[in-house]
Design a protein around this motif. Structure first.
Motif, PDB file in Angstrom:
ATOM      1  N   GLY A 168       0.298 -21.362  70.874  1.00  0.00           N
ATOM      2  CA  GLY A 168       0.346 -21.783  69.485  1.00  0.00           C
ATOM      3  C   GLY A 168       1.026 -20.753  68.606  1.00  0.00           C
ATOM      4  N   PRO A 169       1.363 -21.113  67.364  1.00  0.00           N
ATOM      5  CA  PRO A 169       2.057 -20.182  66.467  1.00  0.00           C
ATOM      6  C   PRO A 169       1.265 -18.913  66.187  1.00  0.00           C
ATOM      7  N   VAL A 170      -0.024 -19.065  65.859  1.00  0.00           N
ATOM      8  CA  VAL A 170      -0.840 -17.892  65.553  1.00  0.00           C
ATOM      9  C   VAL A 170      -1.020 -17.035  66.794  1.00  0.00           C
ATOM     10  N   GLN A 171      -1.314 -17.664  67.907  1.00  0.00           N
ATOM     11  CA  GLN A 171      -1.501 -16.921  69.148  1.00  0.00           C
ATOM     12  C   GLN A 171      -0.202 -16.241  69.575  1.00  0.00           C
ATOM     13  N   SER A 172       0.934 -16.884  69.339  1.00  0.00           N
ATOM     14  CA  SER A 172       2.210 -16.272  69.705  1.00  0.00           C
ATOM     15  C   SER A 172       2.475 -15.013  68.890  1.00  0.00           C
ATOM     16  N   LEU A 173       2.179 -15.072  67.603  1.00  0.00           N
ATOM     17  CA  LEU A 173       2.365 -13.886  66.765  1.00  0.00           C
ATOM     18  C   LEU A 173       1.469 -12.739  67.223  1.00  0.00           C
ATOM     19  N   GLU A 174       0.222 -13.037  67.533  1.00  0.00           N
ATOM     20  CA  GLU A 174      -0.715 -11.993  67.925  1.00  0.00           C
ATOM     21  C   GLU A 174      -0.397 -11.430  69.304  1.00  0.00           C
ATOM     22  N   ARG A 175      -0.068 -12.297  70.270  1.00  0.00           N
ATOM     23  CA  ARG A 175       0.228 -11.828  71.618  1.00  0.00           C
ATOM     24  C   ARG A 175       1.522 -11.023  71.654  1.00  0.00           C
ATOM     25  N   TRP A 203       1.413 -15.897  58.831  1.00  0.00           N
ATOM     26  CA  TRP A 203       2.787 -15.810  58.354  1.00  0.00           C
ATOM     27  C   TRP A 203       2.851 -15.449  56.872  1.00  0.00           C
ATOM     28  N   GLU A 204       1.847 -15.868  56.107  1.00  0.00           N
ATOM     29  CA  GLU A 204       1.807 -15.448  54.708  1.00  0.00           C
ATOM     30  C   GLU A 204       1.549 -13.947  54.602  1.00  0.00           C
ATOM     31  N   GLU A 205       0.713 -13.424  55.495  1.00  0.00           N
ATOM     32  CA  GLU A 205       0.450 -11.989  55.495  1.00  0.00           C
ATOM     33  C   GLU A 205       1.695 -11.207  55.899  1.00  0.00           C
ATOM     34  N   LEU A 206       2.461 -11.733  56.857  1.00  0.00           N
ATOM     35  CA  LEU A 206       3.697 -11.073  57.251  1.00  0.00           C
ATOM     36  C   LEU A 206       4.717 -11.090  56.108  1.00  0.00           C
ATOM     37  N   ARG A 207       4.789 -12.196  55.393  1.00  0.00           N
ATOM     38  CA  ARG A 207       5.721 -12.267  54.253  1.00  0.00           C
ATOM     39  C   ARG A 207       5.288 -11.313  53.141  1.00  0.00           C
ATOM     40  N   ASP A 220      11.386 -13.270  57.251  1.00  0.00           N
ATOM     41  CA  ASP A 220      12.001 -14.411  57.930  1.00  0.00           C
ATOM     42  C   ASP A 220      11.137 -14.889  59.090  1.00  0.00           C
ATOM     43  N   VAL A 221      10.493 -13.942  59.773  1.00  0.00           N
ATOM     44  CA  VAL A 221       9.575 -14.337  60.848  1.00  0.00           C
ATOM     45  C   VAL A 221       8.448 -15.189  60.285  1.00  0.00           C
ATOM     46  N   GLY A 222       7.888 -14.754  59.166  1.00  0.00           N
ATOM     47  CA  GLY A 222       6.816 -15.536  58.550  1.00  0.00           C
ATOM     48  C   GLY A 222       7.277 -16.901  58.103  1.00  0.00           C
ATOM     49  N   ALA A 223       8.502 -16.974  57.532  1.00  0.00           N
ATOM     50  CA  ALA A 223       9.003 -18.273  57.066  1.00  0.00           C
ATOM     51  C   ALA A 223       9.236 -19.226  58.230  1.00  0.00           C
ATOM     52  N   ILE A 224       9.799 -18.723  59.324  1.00  0.00           N
ATOM     53  CA  ILE A 224      10.056 -19.579  60.488  1.00  0.00           C
ATOM     54  C   ILE A 224       8.750 -20.040  61.119  1.00  0.00           C
ATOM     55  N   MET A 225       7.808 -19.128  61.242  1.00  0.00           N
ATOM     56  CA  MET A 225       6.536 -19.496  61.865  1.00  0.00           C
ATOM     57  C   MET A 225       5.709 -20.399  60.961  1.00  0.00           C
ATOM     58  N   ARG A 226       5.911 -20.323  59.658  1.00  0.00           N
ATOM     59  CA  ARG A 226       5.191 -21.235  58.764  1.00  0.00           C
ATOM     60  C   ARG A 226       5.648 -22.672  58.999  1.00  0.00           C
ATOM     61  N   SER A 227       6.946 -22.881  59.213  1.00  0.00           N
ATOM     62  CA  SER A 227       7.417 -24.232  59.525  1.00  0.00           C
ATOM     63  C   SER A 227       6.878 -24.709  60.856  1.00  0.00           C
ATOM     64  N   SER A 228       6.686 -23.775  61.784  1.00  0.00           N
ATOM     65  CA  SER A 228       6.114 -24.159  63.071  1.00  0.00           C
ATOM     66  C   SER A 228       4.648 -24.529  62.938  1.00  0.00           C
ATOM     67  N   GLY A 229       3.924 -23.771  62.106  1.00  0.00           N
ATOM     68  CA  GLY A 229       2.497 -24.061  61.963  1.00  0.00           C
ATOM     69  C   GLY A 229       2.209 -25.256  61.086  1.00  0.00           C
ATOM     70  N   ASP A 230       3.040 -25.465  60.046  1.00  0.00           N
ATOM     71  CA  ASP A 230       2.773 -26.565  59.125  1.00  0.00           C
ATOM     72  C   ASP A 230       3.333 -27.894  59.626  1.00  0.00           C
TER      73      ASP A 230
END
Length: 288
Positions: A168-175, A203-207, A220-230
């Motif tokens: 998942g998006p959150v798990q991908s960022l953390e891993r 992703w909001e915290e990263l932004r 940009d990482v946060g913006a891209i992952m936000r589209s993936s999560g939303d």
């Protein structure tokens, strides 16, 4: 008649003693208060920049506000405006005390200097030392920014690999943040941990971190992952493309910086040609 060497010695000793006291005071660890620590952990997004400071450092806060420090670069180095003001103050005190100590040493040896000489030298050297400390901080921040941008390229690729592995998006960022070491990934892991504790999207915290430290590539990482999560979009190809584009941008910046250094080296080379030409022409001119 006033005893000027004694006055200079007393002033220099007091200045050095004040500098040593400030250094020892800052190095002695203090027990953090539980209430402010909990408020820092649970404050809303965007309010960490105005964290409460210790009452004993209010004078440093006023000095830092007067100096107008570069907040983004200090945040990138994980330093506070108070630490920046203290480093400038200590550097200025060292520059202020050095000519006075030198004048005292000359007075002991029997060489008397006019009072205006150590005074003007102390003021000038204090200003130079403060400027050198400021320039050193800017150089460290620039080097840290380049290192952070290079690490973001790796982070983009790692997140894309985690998404390709059906995480998942959150798990991908953390891993992806847990794989690599270094201070850059420590900052990213800290941001993700804060997002988890405050129960809002990573992703909001990263932004927010990107805006605070002046690294838009992390945003940009946060913006891209936000589209993936939303929206549930498959964005691993977008992440890889952004990583390749960022590498090309870093390469272009390095080439431009190298060309600038090379162009500056042309000036001493041209001056050396004129010097050699003057040496070659001197015998002929001397015979005229």
């Amino acid at each position: 008649m006033a005893n000027w060497p004694l006055a200079v010695a007393v002033t220099a000793g007091a200045t050095v003693g004040l500098g040593v006291y400030l250094v020892v005071r800052e190095l002695v660890p203090a027990t953090p208060a539980l209430g402010p620590a909990l408020r820092r952990l649970h404050q809303p997004p965007g309010s960490r920049a105005s964290a409460p400071t210790d009452r004993r450092l209010e004078w440093l806060t006023g000095l830092a506000r007067w100096l107008r420090p570069p907040h983004q670069r200090l945040a990138l180095l994980d330093r506070t405006p108070e630490q920046y003001a203290l480093s400038l103050l200590l550097s200025a005190l060292i520059g202020l005390a050095s000519p006075s100590l030198f004048a005292v040493a000359l007075a002991v040896l029997g060489v008397r200097l006019p009072v205006s000489v150590p005074v003007l030298a102390s003021l000038g050297l204090a200003l130079v030392c403060a400027l050198l400390a400021h320039r050193a901080m800017l150089a460290k921040a620039d080097a840290a920014r380049e290192e952070f941008r290079a690490a973001v390229c790796t982070y983009l690729d790692l997140v894309a690999l985690q998404l390709s592995a059906a995480h998942g998006p959150v798990q991908s960022l953390e891993r992806a943040a847990e794989i690599c070491d270094g201070w850059v990934f420590d900052r990213i892991r800290e941001a993700l941990r804060i997002a988890q504790l405050q129960m809002h999207s990573p992703w909001e915290e990263l932004r927010e971190l990107a805006g605070r430290i002046g690294i838009p590539e992390l945003g940009d990482v946060g913006a891209i992952m936000r589209s993936s999560g939303d929206e549930g979009a498959q964005v691993h190809e977008t992440l890889r493309s952004r990583a390749d584009a960022l590498r090309d941008q870093i390469r272009t910046d390095n080439l431009a910086r190298a060309e600038g250094v090379t162009s500056r080296l042309d000036i001493p080379g041209a001056l050396l040609v004129f010097v050699l030409l003057a040496f070659a022409m001197y015998p002929f001119v001397a015979r005229l």
